[in-house]
Design a protein around this motif. Structure first.
Motif, PDB file in Angstrom:
ATOM      1  N   VAL A 192       8.761 -35.382 -22.231  1.00  0.00           N
ATOM      2  CA  VAL A 192       9.409 -35.411 -23.707  1.00  0.00           C
ATOM      3  C   VAL A 192       9.031 -36.820 -23.902  1.00  0.00           C
ATOM      4  CG1 VAL A 192      11.114 -35.365 -25.074  1.00  0.00           C
ATOM      5  CG2 VAL A 192      10.681 -33.324 -23.452  1.00  0.00           C
ATOM      6  N   GLU A 193       8.095 -37.214 -25.024  1.00  0.00           N
ATOM      7  CA  GLU A 193       8.064 -38.240 -25.538  1.00  0.00           C
ATOM      8  C   GLU A 193       8.002 -38.521 -26.929  1.00  0.00           C
ATOM      9  OE1 GLU A 193       4.299 -39.713 -23.349  1.00  0.00           O
ATOM     10  OE2 GLU A 193       5.398 -40.076 -21.248  1.00  0.00           O
ATOM     11  N   CYS A 194       8.529 -39.479 -27.420  1.00  0.00           N
ATOM     12  CA  CYS A 194       8.566 -39.776 -28.858  1.00  0.00           C
ATOM     13  C   CYS A 194       7.876 -40.958 -29.388  1.00  0.00           C
ATOM     14  CB  CYS A 194       9.805 -39.787 -29.462  1.00  0.00           C
ATOM     15  SG  CYS A 194      10.782 -38.045 -28.810  1.00  0.00           S
ATOM     16  N   PHE A 195       7.221 -41.755 -28.325  1.00  0.00           N
ATOM     17  CA  PHE A 195       6.973 -43.091 -28.762  1.00  0.00           C
ATOM     18  C   PHE A 195       5.912 -43.218 -27.775  1.00  0.00           C
ATOM     19  CE2 PHE A 195      11.375 -43.039 -29.991  1.00  0.00           C
ATOM     20  CZ  PHE A 195      11.255 -43.676 -31.352  1.00  0.00           C
ATOM     21  N   SER A 196       4.918 -44.422 -28.236  1.00  0.00           N
ATOM     22  CA  SER A 196       3.949 -44.786 -27.355  1.00  0.00           C
ATOM     23  C   SER A 196       3.929 -45.460 -26.146  1.00  0.00           C
ATOM     24  CB  SER A 196       2.530 -45.172 -28.461  1.00  0.00           C
ATOM     25  OG  SER A 196       3.051 -46.453 -28.884  1.00  0.00           O
ATOM     26  N   SER A 197       5.037 -46.253 -26.261  1.00  0.00           N
ATOM     27  CA  SER A 197       5.540 -47.009 -25.259  1.00  0.00           C
ATOM     28  C   SER A 197       6.868 -47.396 -25.219  1.00  0.00           C
ATOM     29  CB  SER A 197       4.835 -48.462 -25.390  1.00  0.00           C
ATOM     30  OG  SER A 197       5.076 -49.286 -26.609  1.00  0.00           O
ATOM     31  N   GLN A 198       7.442 -47.989 -24.142  1.00  0.00           N
ATOM     32  CA  GLN A 198       9.001 -48.178 -24.111  1.00  0.00           C
ATOM     33  C   GLN A 198       9.185 -49.511 -25.095  1.00  0.00           C
ATOM     34  OE1 GLN A 198      11.252 -46.782 -22.274  1.00  0.00           O
ATOM     35  NE2 GLN A 198      12.721 -47.776 -23.353  1.00  0.00           N
ATOM     36  N   THR A 199       8.250 -50.101 -25.373  1.00  0.00           N
ATOM     37  CA  THR A 199       8.407 -51.334 -26.110  1.00  0.00           C
ATOM     38  C   THR A 199       8.685 -50.865 -27.858  1.00  0.00           C
ATOM     39  OG1 THR A 199       6.730 -52.784 -25.198  1.00  0.00           O
ATOM     40  CG2 THR A 199       7.701 -53.456 -27.501  1.00  0.00           C
ATOM     41  N   ALA A 200       8.105 -49.571 -28.238  1.00  0.00           N
ATOM     42  CA  ALA A 200       8.043 -48.855 -29.394  1.00  0.00           C
ATOM     43  C   ALA A 200       9.514 -48.205 -29.527  1.00  0.00           C
ATOM     44  CB  ALA A 200       6.899 -47.992 -29.545  1.00  0.00           C
ATOM     45  N   GLN A 201       9.899 -47.697 -28.140  1.00  0.00           N
ATOM     46  CA  GLN A 201      10.800 -46.874 -28.251  1.00  0.00           C
ATOM     47  C   GLN A 201      12.173 -47.926 -28.430  1.00  0.00           C
ATOM     48  OE1 GLN A 201      11.455 -43.114 -25.780  1.00  0.00           O
ATOM     49  NE2 GLN A 201      13.131 -44.508 -24.780  1.00  0.00           N
ATOM     50  N   ASP A 202      12.206 -48.992 -27.779  1.00  0.00           N
ATOM     51  CA  ASP A 202      13.407 -49.915 -27.602  1.00  0.00           C
ATOM     52  C   ASP A 202      13.354 -50.777 -29.318  1.00  0.00           C
ATOM     53  OD1 ASP A 202      13.914 -49.495 -25.300  1.00  0.00           O
ATOM     54  OD2 ASP A 202      12.702 -51.241 -24.525  1.00  0.00           O
ATOM     55  N   ALA A 260      26.426 -54.927 -22.580  1.00  0.00           N
ATOM     56  CA  ALA A 260      26.612 -53.564 -21.930  1.00  0.00           C
ATOM     57  C   ALA A 260      26.121 -52.560 -23.208  1.00  0.00           C
ATOM     58  CB  ALA A 260      28.183 -53.111 -21.493  1.00  0.00           C
ATOM     59  N   ALA A 261      26.429 -52.961 -24.210  1.00  0.00           N
ATOM     60  CA  ALA A 261      25.933 -51.972 -25.557  1.00  0.00           C
ATOM     61  C   ALA A 261      24.667 -51.833 -25.747  1.00  0.00           C
ATOM     62  CB  ALA A 261      26.973 -52.149 -26.893  1.00  0.00           C
ATOM     63  N   GLN A 262      23.933 -53.139 -25.907  1.00  0.00           N
ATOM     64  CA  GLN A 262      22.486 -53.201 -25.890  1.00  0.00           C
ATOM     65  C   GLN A 262      21.615 -52.841 -25.026  1.00  0.00           C
ATOM     66  OE1 GLN A 262      22.584 -55.749 -30.389  1.00  0.00           O
ATOM     67  NE2 GLN A 262      22.477 -56.723 -28.238  1.00  0.00           N
ATOM     68  N   GLY A 263      20.647 -52.391 -25.046  1.00  0.00           N
ATOM     69  CA  GLY A 263      19.524 -52.432 -23.798  1.00  0.00           C
ATOM     70  C   GLY A 263      18.740 -53.562 -24.044  1.00  0.00           C
ATOM     71  N   GLU A 264      18.208 -54.040 -23.111  1.00  0.00           N
ATOM     72  CA  GLU A 264      17.103 -55.213 -23.286  1.00  0.00           C
ATOM     73  C   GLU A 264      15.987 -54.530 -23.800  1.00  0.00           C
ATOM     74  OE1 GLU A 264      16.826 -58.266 -20.018  1.00  0.00           O
ATOM     75  OE2 GLU A 264      18.475 -57.364 -18.947  1.00  0.00           O
ATOM     76  N   LEU A 265      14.892 -55.476 -24.376  1.00  0.00           N
ATOM     77  CA  LEU A 265      13.765 -54.887 -25.080  1.00  0.00           C
ATOM     78  C   LEU A 265      12.724 -55.089 -24.276  1.00  0.00           C
ATOM     79  CD1 LEU A 265      14.054 -56.554 -28.685  1.00  0.00           C
ATOM     80  CD2 LEU A 265      14.297 -54.248 -28.156  1.00  0.00           C
ATOM     81  N   GLU A 266      11.739 -54.050 -23.732  1.00  0.00           N
ATOM     82  CA  GLU A 266      10.713 -54.096 -23.022  1.00  0.00           C
ATOM     83  C   GLU A 266       9.563 -54.712 -23.778  1.00  0.00           C
ATOM     84  OE1 GLU A 266       8.462 -54.422 -20.512  1.00  0.00           O
ATOM     85  OE2 GLU A 266       9.973 -53.149 -19.555  1.00  0.00           O
ATOM     86  N   LEU A 267       9.058 -55.728 -23.296  1.00  0.00           N
ATOM     87  CA  LEU A 267       8.027 -56.470 -24.138  1.00  0.00           C
ATOM     88  C   LEU A 267       6.530 -56.162 -23.531  1.00  0.00           C
ATOM     89  CD1 LEU A 267       9.644 -60.158 -24.216  1.00  0.00           C
ATOM     90  CD2 LEU A 267       9.940 -58.235 -25.989  1.00  0.00           C
ATOM     91  N   ASP A 268       6.487 -55.469 -22.373  1.00  0.00           N
ATOM     92  CA  ASP A 268       5.324 -54.953 -21.821  1.00  0.00           C
ATOM     93  C   ASP A 268       4.799 -53.652 -22.542  1.00  0.00           C
ATOM     94  OD1 ASP A 268       3.037 -54.153 -20.413  1.00  0.00           O
ATOM     95  OD2 ASP A 268       4.002 -54.647 -18.525  1.00  0.00           O
ATOM     96  N   THR A 269       3.867 -53.866 -23.497  1.00  0.00           N
ATOM     97  CA  THR A 269       3.563 -52.550 -24.195  1.00  0.00           C
ATOM     98  C   THR A 269       2.778 -51.612 -23.413  1.00  0.00           C
ATOM     99  OG1 THR A 269       1.586 -53.632 -25.006  1.00  0.00           O
ATOM    100  CG2 THR A 269       3.425 -53.845 -26.284  1.00  0.00           C
TER     101      THR A 269
END
Length: 610
Positions: free
Chosen positions: A141-151, A380-389
């Motif tokens: 189940v995927e909704c985005f092309s990358s973790q970067t786009a999801q974040d 704790a509330a915010q996830g880190e942004l993945e910059l590796d697309t």
């Protein structure tokens, strides 16, 4: 539209509901938590091509991993295949007598493979798998092309910052809340469309009935065609368990469901109506949190003072959230600087109610924020942004995909504007009758979810079973209230036993209980059943002294003397390692020599036998 056929009794074939447990919940640990819906026939071979089985490969200490090809649609031979990621922790002597224990850690969307790595050393002989759409199982189940786009999509949205809402009985606050919901709902509509566009047909084959068929298929491959199926499910895993015992009532082995979701509610009620049932015990958990903090005092709970009372701590926390609603707190030292909002704090507070073992850590973060330093709480509330697309996105929306295809379909011609107003009224009702503090922590999006599962099971959930199952519920669970466990016990009144654990948190693993652990151990290993409705006390000290860093504070010397441990060491050792052969303590030395209190308890037992 999926098949919705009634399953006749005797035919063979997965809180109120915790639909967003995975994104809010700290990882579930097994047992004492140390370290922690309709078909007419069996699918035994009918329409299912022969499978060469699982080619197991070592992937950890006593852990094997593999994949199993299964039908994408068990009712369509030409529908293609799914590839299940599977892991097992190899059995020791006692589990070999019982056979494999299949497990599901919850979610929906929790990775069973990851769970084996966490729980395997304490539950020898388990097999789990990544359910449909999750993690290593394909299609995903995927909704985005990358973790970067999801974040990037979730950043600074309701998904990350929580929903802002204060006094829904006040006309002005209610109007502001309505505007917030409309904006968040529009974002959810876009998310649902992105998921449908990206995952396509996959979303029609992720429902719990299909997950149960996968488990039955796994059992046939691993244990043989007619072997009883042993299962241990937590949270959403109790839905898998309830579906299984009613879809395959003649295949039921030893089954434990813990942190129970009401399966009839899950399958037959719109998900936007769940929260008034889900949250009936949540304020009780908060009250227990405050009482435990006050009892621990300022040396062990950062929210307490020498003169504080439970009422004063409650007032202080509620006032802080109210103040943030008007004046969010600027936070410049967080990994992602920004503002700490009332919605973020309520969401974190709600999440903290799942795990009493971590209350001391959460209280410290909350106290720091109340003193003006919101860094720890915001991180704790915010996830880190993945910059590796190039990083593949996590299957974080599997929870939504499973929930929305399991529940009844909304009318295709529903007026979204009218529906949204009804949803807001439903939230206001939850605020009025269930929980003013937590009514606004989530926003359902299933009315935007267009894919439908090819097979839905909707009950009945009261079949006669081939074996008596064990049902476990806490007196104060923030998302699967104890009334759910009692309801399933009543549905299966002749084929179930109920354990009520007198403690807080989500699932019995949230707090240690010798009584609960002993009952589960005796059930799995010996087939012994506890009295129905037995109430088990908990044995864990919350907000433990700082010199006890191990989560197993309840076994520490200042709580249990060496004489106590020597007298009950066999029980303690057995509960820590519920399926390990206790005649061979070297197994425990091998899997957990770093777990000092557990190791000490078992060594005391070993010494007492010499």
């Amino acid at each position: 539209m999926g098949k919705e056929l009634e399953l006749p009794v005797g035919s063979e074939q997965p809180a109120a509901p915790a639909r967003n447990v995975t994104k809010r919940l700290p990882l579930l640990f097994i047992l004492l938590g140390f370290a922690a819906y309709r078909l007419t026939c069996s699918m035994n071979g009918d329409g299912v091509a022969p499978n060469p089985g699982i080619s197991w490969t070592p992937c950890g200490d006593n852990i094997d991993c593999g994949h199993l090809s299964v039908p994408l649609d068990y009712h369509n031979e030409t529908g293609g295949t799914a590839n299940l990621a599977v892991a097992r922790y190899r059995a020791t002597n006692k589990t070999e007598r019982l056979g494999t224990i299949f497990t599901n850690p919850g979610g929906p969307g929790g990775s069973g493979v990851s769970y084996v790595y966490r729980a395997g050393p304490r539950i020898s002989g388990i097999v789990s798998w990544d359910p449909r759409g999750v993690n290593g199982t394909t299609p995903r189940v995927e909704c985005f092309s990358s973790q970067t786009a999801q974040d990037a999509y979730f950043g600074h949205t309701q998904q990350e910052m929580g929903l802002e809402g204060r006094n829904l009985s006040d006309p002005i606050d209610f109007t502001v809340f309505t505007a917030n919901v409309r904006r968040a709902d529009a974002s959810n509509a876009a998310l649902a469309k992105l998921c449908a566009e990206t995952s396509g047909e996959t979303l029609k084959h992720v429902g719990t009935a299909t997950v149960v068929r996968d488990m039955e298929y796994l059992s046939r491959v691993i244990e043989g065609d007619d072997a009883p199926i042993n299962f241990w499910g937590f949270s959403y895993g109790t839905i898998v368990g309830s579906y299984f015992v009613n879809m395959f009532p003649q295949r039921v082995g030893r089954v434990v469901i813990d942190g129970v979701v009401n399966p009839d509610l899950w399958a037959n009620t719109y998900s936007n109506e769940w929260y008034k049932y889900d949250l009936v015990d949540t304020d009780s958990v908060f009250d227990n949190f405050v009482k435990a903090c006050q009892a621990a005092g300022p040396a062990r709970c950062a929210l307490a003072s020498d003169k504080s009372t439970s009422r004063s701590i409650t007032s202080k926390v509620d006032q802080f959230i109210t103040d943030l609603y008007d004046y969010p707190l600027p936070v410049t030292k967080a990994k992602r600087p920004g503002i700490l909002t009332s919605g973020m704090v309520k969401a974190q507070l709600f999440s903290a109610m799942y795990s009493p073992r971590d209350w001391h850590t959460f209280a410290q973060k909350l106290a720091e924020a109340m003193a003006g330093n919101g860094t720890a709480l915001m991180d704790a509330a915010q996830g880190e942004l993945e910059l590796d697309t190039s990083i593949q996105p996590k299957t974080s929306q599997a929870i939504t995909a499973v929930t929305c295809v399991d529940t009844p379909a909304y009318p295709e011609n529903v007026d979204k504007a009218i529906f949204l107003e009804q949803y807001i009224d439903e939230t206001a009702l939850t605020y009025k009758v269930t929980s003013k503090r937590f009514a606004t922590v989530d926003l359902d999006l299933c009315h935007h979810w267009t894919p439908r599962e090819t097979e839905r099971f909707t009950g009945p959930f009261n079949h006669s079973l081939s074996n008596t199952i064990l049902i476990v519920g806490n007196t104060a669970d923030p998302i699967t209230p104890g009334v759910n466990a009692k309801a399933v016990n009543e549905m299966l009144k002749d084929d179930s036993r109920l354990i009520i654990q007198d403690g807080s948190g989500h699932c019995s693993s949230a707090m240690a209980s010798l009584c609960t652990g002993k009952a589960i151990r005796e059930y799995f290993l010996e087939g012994q059943l506890p009295p129905n409705g037995i109430v088990c006390p908990t044995n864990e000290v919350l907000f433990p002294p700082q010199n006890i860093s191990d989560a197993m504070a309840w076994v520490a010397g200042d709580i249990y003397s060496e004489e106590d441990l020597r007298g009950s060491g066999n029980t303690i050792c057995g509960l820590l390692y519920p399926t390990i052969d206790l005649t061979d303590l070297s197994q425990i030395r091998g899997v957990d020599s770093q777990n000092t209190y557990a190791y000490r308890a078992c060594l005391i037992y070993e010494d007492s036998q010499s």
